[in-house]
Structure formats: C-alpha cells, structure tokens
Design an enzyme around this catalytic site. Structure first.
Site, PDB file in Angstrom:
ATOM      1  N   HIS A  39       0.858  -1.196   0.000  1.00 17.37           N
ATOM      2  CA  HIS A  39       0.000   0.000   0.000  1.00 17.37           C
ATOM      3  C   HIS A  39       0.884   1.232   0.000  1.00 17.37           C
ATOM      4  O   HIS A  39       1.840   1.317   0.767  1.00 17.37           O
ATOM      5  CB  HIS A  39      -0.895   0.014   1.237  1.00 17.37           C
ATOM      6  CG  HIS A  39      -1.746   1.246   1.304  1.00 17.37           C
ATOM      7  ND1 HIS A  39      -2.946   1.358   0.642  1.00 17.37           N
ATOM      8  CD2 HIS A  39      -1.533   2.442   1.903  1.00 17.37           C
ATOM      9  CE1 HIS A  39      -3.452   2.551   0.848  1.00 17.37           C
ATOM     10  NE2 HIS A  39      -2.616   3.235   1.607  1.00 17.37           N
ATOM     11  N   ASP A  96     -15.961   1.864   6.745  1.00 18.58           N
ATOM     12  CA  ASP A  96     -14.800   2.657   6.334  1.00 18.58           C
ATOM     13  C   ASP A  96     -15.098   3.421   5.053  1.00 18.58           C
ATOM     14  O   ASP A  96     -14.767   4.599   4.918  1.00 18.58           O
ATOM     15  CB  ASP A  96     -13.590   1.752   6.099  1.00 18.58           C
ATOM     16  CG  ASP A  96     -12.488   2.506   5.370  1.00 18.58           C
ATOM     17  OD1 ASP A  96     -11.866   3.366   6.000  1.00 18.58           O
ATOM     18  OD2 ASP A  96     -12.290   2.257   4.164  1.00 18.58           O
ATOM     19  N   ARG A 115     -15.100  11.972   5.559  1.00 18.57           N
ATOM     20  CA  ARG A 115     -13.882  12.679   5.977  1.00 18.57           C
ATOM     21  C   ARG A 115     -13.380  13.567   4.856  1.00 18.57           C
ATOM     22  O   ARG A 115     -12.927  14.698   5.087  1.00 18.57           O
ATOM     23  CB  ARG A 115     -12.794  11.689   6.388  1.00 18.57           C
ATOM     24  CG  ARG A 115     -13.032  11.087   7.772  1.00 18.57           C
ATOM     25  CD  ARG A 115     -12.106   9.904   8.022  1.00 18.57           C
ATOM     26  NE  ARG A 115     -10.720  10.272   7.900  1.00 18.57           N
ATOM     27  CZ  ARG A 115      -9.740   9.440   7.498  1.00 18.57           C
ATOM     28  NH1 ARG A 115     -10.037   8.196   7.173  1.00 18.57           N
ATOM     29  NH2 ARG A 115      -8.502   9.851   7.423  1.00 18.57           N
ATOM     30  N   SER A 147      -8.302   3.285   8.690  1.00 22.88           N
ATOM     31  CA  SER A 147      -8.966   3.151   7.396  1.00 22.88           C
ATOM     32  C   SER A 147      -8.181   2.208   6.488  1.00 22.88           C
ATOM     33  O   SER A 147      -8.732   1.263   5.916  1.00 22.88           O
ATOM     34  CB  SER A 147      -9.100   4.532   6.752  1.00 22.88           C
ATOM     35  OG  SER A 147      -9.566   4.417   5.430  1.00 22.88           O
ATOM     36  N   LYS A 179      -9.145  -2.123   5.536  1.00 20.33           N
ATOM     37  CA  LYS A 179      -9.285  -2.670   4.182  1.00 20.33           C
ATOM     38  C   LYS A 179      -8.235  -3.745   3.921  1.00 20.33           C
ATOM     39  O   LYS A 179      -8.531  -4.791   3.339  1.00 20.33           O
ATOM     40  CB  LYS A 179      -9.121  -1.543   3.151  1.00 20.33           C
ATOM     41  CG  LYS A 179     -10.374  -0.709   3.018  1.00 20.33           C
ATOM     42  CD  LYS A 179     -10.165   0.493   2.118  1.00 20.33           C
ATOM     43  CE  LYS A 179      -9.321   1.548   2.797  1.00 20.33           C
ATOM     44  NZ  LYS A 179      -9.531   2.902   2.277  1.00 20.33           N
TER      45      LYS A 179
END
Lengths: 443, 443
Positions: free
Chosen positions: B82, B161, B168, B183, B187
């Site tokens: 990520h 989320d 947000r 968050s 995931k």
C-alpha cells in the site's frame, strides 16, 4: 469549496473573516452547504474557539440571514429579557406584562423547553387557545396595540441561527460561549430593542453551572450589544434549586398569574423585581432601581400588570379568563403529596432531577418533536435550608394517572435531599454585569 | 442517543470503548446515525486524537462491518503493498505482477486518484476493457487461477470505512494519523493477507509531508498489523518530485509495462525492487533482500513478470495486447515538448503542481464523481539536480487539444523550477520501519 476551506482553517485554529461568516451563514441557510460540513465546522469552532471579532461577525451574519422587527416608529423604549434557562423559571410570564404595563415596550421572543429546562412557549401554550406562532407583521401590530408580544422565533428571524441551533443540539456543540452568545444576540438584535436584560443562571441546574463561564457569557453578550447600540445588563441568579414553587407548564402559568397579583413566592418576586428594575431603568422609565421597584409594586397592587397580561392573552387568541380563574387551565388527573422521608435539613432540591422528573411525567422533551402534557409537574414548597420533620409534606405531584404519581414520587426522592447539615444555597442574585464590569449584586 | 454521547465524550477528550466503536461503525454503516453526527464526531476525533486501543478498536469495527476475502485455503503467502499516494506512482502496476510471478499471491485493493495524487484504479482503467469492480467471489476465483488480482474496494469490504472515508473527504478530517491508519488497515486486513508492505511517501507532494508524521503513521499501522498476526514493513520514499517520468493514467501504464520489461526509469525500478524485496522476504519466497532482488531481475529478463501482467489484464477483461504494443492504449490528440526557459540547475519538480496540471488537462479529479481523461499528462525527463541548457527539452505535454497544450505549458512552468543552486532532493528511500523500530534505509 468555501465550507471545506473554512472547516480546515478553523480546525487548524485559524480565523474566519467577516465576509466568510456571512457567506457561510447564507449558504447554509439556503441549503448550499450540507449539514455534515456545518457539523464538522461547528465542532472545530467549539474546540478551537472564536475570537471577539469572529463572535461579532457570526452574530451579524446570522442576524443578516433574515428579517428584523422594525420598531423604529415607536417613541417608547423596547426592552426584552433573556434567561439562559432553568427549572421553574416562569419569570418571563410575570415580567413581560408587568414592565409593559409601565410603558416600556416588550417584544419578547422565547424558546421551547429541551432537556431538563422548561421553555416559555410551552408554558404560554398551556393557556387554552394561546398562539405563539405569529408572523412578524402580526407581532408588530400587537406591539402597537398592546405594547407587548410573546412569540417564538419566526421563520423570518435569523434563519441561519435557527438551522445552526438545531444542528448544534444534535451534534454536542451547544455549550460554546461564542456560539451561545452569537445565537442569542442574533435573535435579540432582530427584535429592534433599545435595551436587553440577561438573567444568567448559575449552579447545578444551569446550562453553564460555573460562575466563571456565566460571567464570560454575560460579558460576551454585553459587548455584542454595546457594539450595536443596544445596552445590555446581566444579573447572575441561582439555579441550584428551582425558582418559585411550581415546575410544569400549566402549574407555572398559575404561579405566574399569582405573582402578577402580588401573591408569588418570595424568590420569584425578588428575581422578577430585580430584572424588571433593570428593564425600567434601561427603558428610561424609572430613574433608579428603587424607584422602579416601587412602580412595579404599584402596577401589581393596582391590577394594571395582571390586566396587561389579560390583554396579551386575548390578543394572541388565548382565554383571558385564566387570569381571574386559573381553573381555566388544563388540570392533572392525579395528584398526591410528597412527604419528607426523614427529619432533617433540606440540603438540596436538585433542578436537573426535578426537570427530568417532569420529562418522565410527560411534561418535557428529550427531542424537539416530542409533544408535552401541560398538566403534569410538581409544586415544591420545601426550599434548601428548611428544617423538616419526617412525614411533613414537601411537595405536590401532578400526574396523568396513578403510575405517573409513582414516577413523580421516585423523581422527588432523588431530587429532594434531606441531611443533618448542608452547605448554604447560592445567593438568589449574586452578580450584576454591565459594560463597566462585574459587581456583586446589592453592593 | 449513542452518537450524541460519544460525540460529547470525544469532544471532551475522553475514550471510546471497543464495544462503542463497534456499535457506532455498524449504526453509521446501516444509516442509523446521520452524517452530521458522524461529521461532528470525526472532527472531535481529529482534534482530540485516538489512543492506541481506540485506533485498534476502530480498525476492528470497520473491518467487522463487512465481509473479508477468505484466502485461508491457499498454502501460498498473500502479501500486498500500500502506498500513501503521490504523483507518478505507478509502482503497484509493476510490483503486483512481478511479485505474483515469483509465487507470492497478491490480492491488491486500490483506490482512485483525488486531488493532486493519482490512483491505481484510474491507471488500470486506461487499459481498454479492464474492469476493477469485481465481486469478492470473482476476485477469489482469479486469485486461485492467476495468483494476482487488482481491484477496488468492493461494497462488501469494510462498508463503514467506505462511508466514513467519503465523509472525511468532505469535512476536512482526512489528515489524522489514527483515522488514516485504521482506514487503510481495515481494508488491508480484509484481504486475508499474511504480510503487508507500506510505501509511506514523504516530501512536498506527499499526503503527510513531514517525516515525523510519516514514521508515526508507519508505526501505527505496523502495530495494528502485528496485533492481528499480519507482519507489516514500511519504507519511507521520496515524494518531493514525481516518481519515474510518466504522470497521467495511460502514460503511466506505458511506463509500468516498460518497467516490467526492464526498461523503466532508474528511480521507479529502485523503489519497485526495494518494495518487492520486502514482499518476497515477508512471503517466505526469498531468504534475503539481495536474493529477492536477483529473483526479480530474472523474472523481468525472462519475461515472466510481463506475462503475469498479461494474464491479469486478460482475466479482468482488458486487452492483453497492451503489454506487447502500448499503442493499444488511448492516445492524446496533441503533444508538444516543454523546453527549459533558462540555463541552470533543476531545483525542483513540484509534484503538487504536476498533479494540479494533470487535473487542469482533464486527467484528474477534484470531486469523486469527476470523469478522467486517461490520455493526458506529462512525461518529465528532467530530475532535480540535473544541469540544463536554455531550450533543452525537459518534458513532453500530452493534451486533448492546442488549448490543453497551453495549459500544460503553464503548469510545467510552475512545476519545474530552474535556479543557480538548489538543496539536494530527498533520498529516494530514506527509512525502513518494522516492529523492531526505525532504521535508515541501507544501513
């Protein structure tokens, strides 16, 4: 994009400029800024604060989002009273007709009860037929004719404030001094006042229990008024116990009518006279507080004050017979005495517990859309500092039925604390705040 | 009532308990808590912070609000990467097939571009026919068949989320380390991973520019993974200039394909190899980072990595011919060189200005619902530290038309700063963070 930018700025502790407050208030009132963005902004404002200029700009922005009551054609002074709210606080019902009967115009806009505190509109609507939802035009006509009107915030007055207030209530952003001050003053300034008297409640049953924050709120509102040519005087009064004896909508109307006839409980009369004196002096009708008090005593003993209330009730569609015969008010089906469970000193009569008891009886709200039963409540004769014997009646419970009476008994067992010794209650009126500063009341 | 109570608690700096996080996430996902209450709560959480236990509970609450990809039937390791996002960051497109070609399963769930940063999904969708909106069942089948899938967050994964993230974004509550960490991890943990590698971007074009906050984010996510049996390793990499040369969706696909054939720009190759080495070691396929790097070089030179990408594209409905012939990609109508306006040192290639330039050309988003043109963008060959002569070509602009070329010229004039001297750029990979702590990369 505007809202996003202002949320970021306030979140980071920055300053929102007057033009931006104006744009934000207008966009929100018009539905162009969604509730969720305003909610995030309000929480940032709650936690980061507003400086003096921002509070002033927000007040103007909310005031400017709607219409105002133009009373400039009147030669008479226009003075209102605003209370930060409490339990048993029926002062407005006595004060408005009393002061109006002495030649000061009182264009009073009030709210509804929410949580443990009561609201003037709910009390007035206990009078059969009484309407509080007048248009600004109707209110203006009544002021011309009667010199006094008792209404709710109309859709025309500060719509941005109206929408923001409802959102604050749902998002835990109520107890912010700049947001409270701007909200109150935007509505009060829309009434076209020449002066305003604030009753800032202090103690466990008040909205802001701490004296320090009460004084800060008073000073903030005084400044907002002064900057706009509307002198404001604040008295800090006790809300560590209910004011007067009656707590509950119809019961409070009955006590207010008694007070207009000179038969109100001493604490209620004293707070009413103290606030009324400020109004009459601000309105230029009395030279001193002492002179004002004597004028009010005469207005009451002569029947002029009660008669003014009768005219207001009549003008707003209510049954004016209520002033002569309180039995016109809706009556509770069940009532029962509450007896002292033991011998001792009344240490506390806790306003929050009393207020929650009224809600439990069906006479209050936890949400704005709840209906209220005007008949239920308490008349509490015991006051902190009283010595009582076991079994002595301390209060009367007014309920819808037997089950309600039990609910009321339980509420009063929590609310009325009897002990062997106790700290003295707060002084009924402790401070007076003006543009010149804070002084102890009576000094 | 729950939401109101939790807003108050967080507003006052209190702690929200695990069961309360769970109830709040579920109620919000189910639509029982309105957006405005969640917005106020998120702003309070942003400003007051979440402690370690709260961040952990929020992660679990969001993870538990939906389904997960159960890959426990696989004997192979499942490792994802990520990135916190940047400009020119096409690493995922190279890394996923490269690592999958070496026997580590890569179930990669990515996002779309927003603001100045690009998104892997938008890049993939530049390939004609490529679908990223697979169901969890389809994703699982593809993993079994190909060992790699590149999809978006499905409706089934962490719906709380998904909803909170969108809110947000609209309420300026994005840049909160606990909220970001929870968050991302909710995931990633839903992907059924046995390991995760983070690319935390630092520098002016990064989401969190400051190294200190990048390390805090890395440490928070490493802890969340460790507590759930998913080891996490983070590398901090430079985002004070774009990564590689291509910036724009189709252009980046072309550069990623070149990289899979060993012809990528050096910075892109180095970041890819460094992240890939961590993935292969975490996946137990390579004993050391050096061994992993050699394996990757072979996977590239042998054509296995490119072939794996071809199979992924084919499985997801895209035209696999793109790997052999990038002309299959949609092409910009207008292109033009950008020349150095003066002689000197390339002091900066500002990623935010490049990213905004792509938006101005129609290739990015300012709102989630905006459509993107995959063809437009820049190929910037100049790098900070290069010495250039006046008139030397520094970049190529790809636009829809002549007017777009002018827009691109203006964007690059802002983005590429030429000076007489300049601070050195950030090291390409500066830190490595694991459960054992932070070390300088390469030490």
């Amino acid at each position: 994009m505007l809202a996003q930018r202002l949320i970021e700025r306030k979140r980071d502790g920055g300053r929102v400029e007057p033009g931006e407050w104006r744009a934000l208030a207008h966009a929100y009132a018009a539905g162009h800024v969604p509730d969720y963005q305003m909610a995030a902004f309000l929480m940032a404002a709650y936690l980061r604060g507003l400086d003096r200029g921002e509070t002033s700009a927000l007040t103007d922005a909310m005031l400017g989002s709607g219409s105002t009551l133009d009373l400039s054609h009147l030669s008479a002074a226009r003075v209102d009273k605003h209370s930060t709210g409490g339990v048993g606080d029926k002062v407005s019902l006595v004060l408005a007709p009393l002061v109006a009967s002495l030649g000061v115009v009182v264009p009073m806009m009030s709210g509804r009860g929410l949580g443990h505190t009561g609201g003037t509109l709910d009390k007035l609507e206990a009078i059969p037929g009484f309407r509080t939802d007048l248009t600004l035009d109707a209110a203006r006509a009544q002021i011309d004719a009667v010199g006094c009107v008792l209404i709710g915030q109309t859709a025309e007055i500060a719509p941005a404030d109206r929408k923001i207030y409802a959102l604050r209530d749902a998002t835990a952003t109520v107890e912010s001094i700049p947001l409270i001050a701007a909200s109150i003053m935007s509505k009060k300034l829309a009434e076209g006042l020449t002066g305003l008297v604030l009753d800032v409640k202090r103690g466990s049953g008040a909205f802001l229990p701490e004296l320090e924050r009460d004084l800060e709120l008073a000073e903030t509102m005084i400044r907002l008024g002064a900057d706009r040519g509307c002198p404001v005087v604040a008295l800090v009064t006790a809300m560590d116990r209910p004011l007067g004896r009656a707590c509950g909508n119809a019961l409070e109307v009955e006590e207010a009518i008694a007070a207009l006839k000179g038969e109100g409980p001493p604490d209620l009369m004293n707070v009413t006279y103290a606030l009324g004196a400020e109004m009459l002096v601000l309105g230029g009708v009395a030279p001193t507080a002492d002179a004002a008090r004597r004028m009010m005593e005469v207005a009451i003993s002569s029947g002029r004050a009660a008669e003014k209330f009768q005219r207001v009730i009549e003008a707003q569609g209510g049954n004016p017979g209520v002033v002569d015969d309180p039995a016109v008010l809706p009556q509770a089906r069940a009532c029962e005495l509450f007896a002292a469970p033991r011998r001792g000193l009344v240490a506390r009569v806790e306003p929050k517990a009393v207020g929650r008891g009224i809600i439990a009886l069906g006479g209050g709200r936890t949400r704005m859309e709840d209906a209220v039963d005007p008949t239920v409540g308490f008349v509490i004769t015991a006051k902190p500092g009283d010595w009582v014997e076991a079994g002595e009646p301390l209060a009367t419970i007014f309920a819808r039925d037997r089950a309600g009476v039990e609910v009321g008994q339980a509420a009063l067992r929590t609310a009325i604390v009897i002990a062997d010794e106790a700290d003295p209650p707060l002084p009924l009126i402790s401070h007076r705040v003006t543009e010149r500063g804070v002084e102890r009341y009576g000094d």
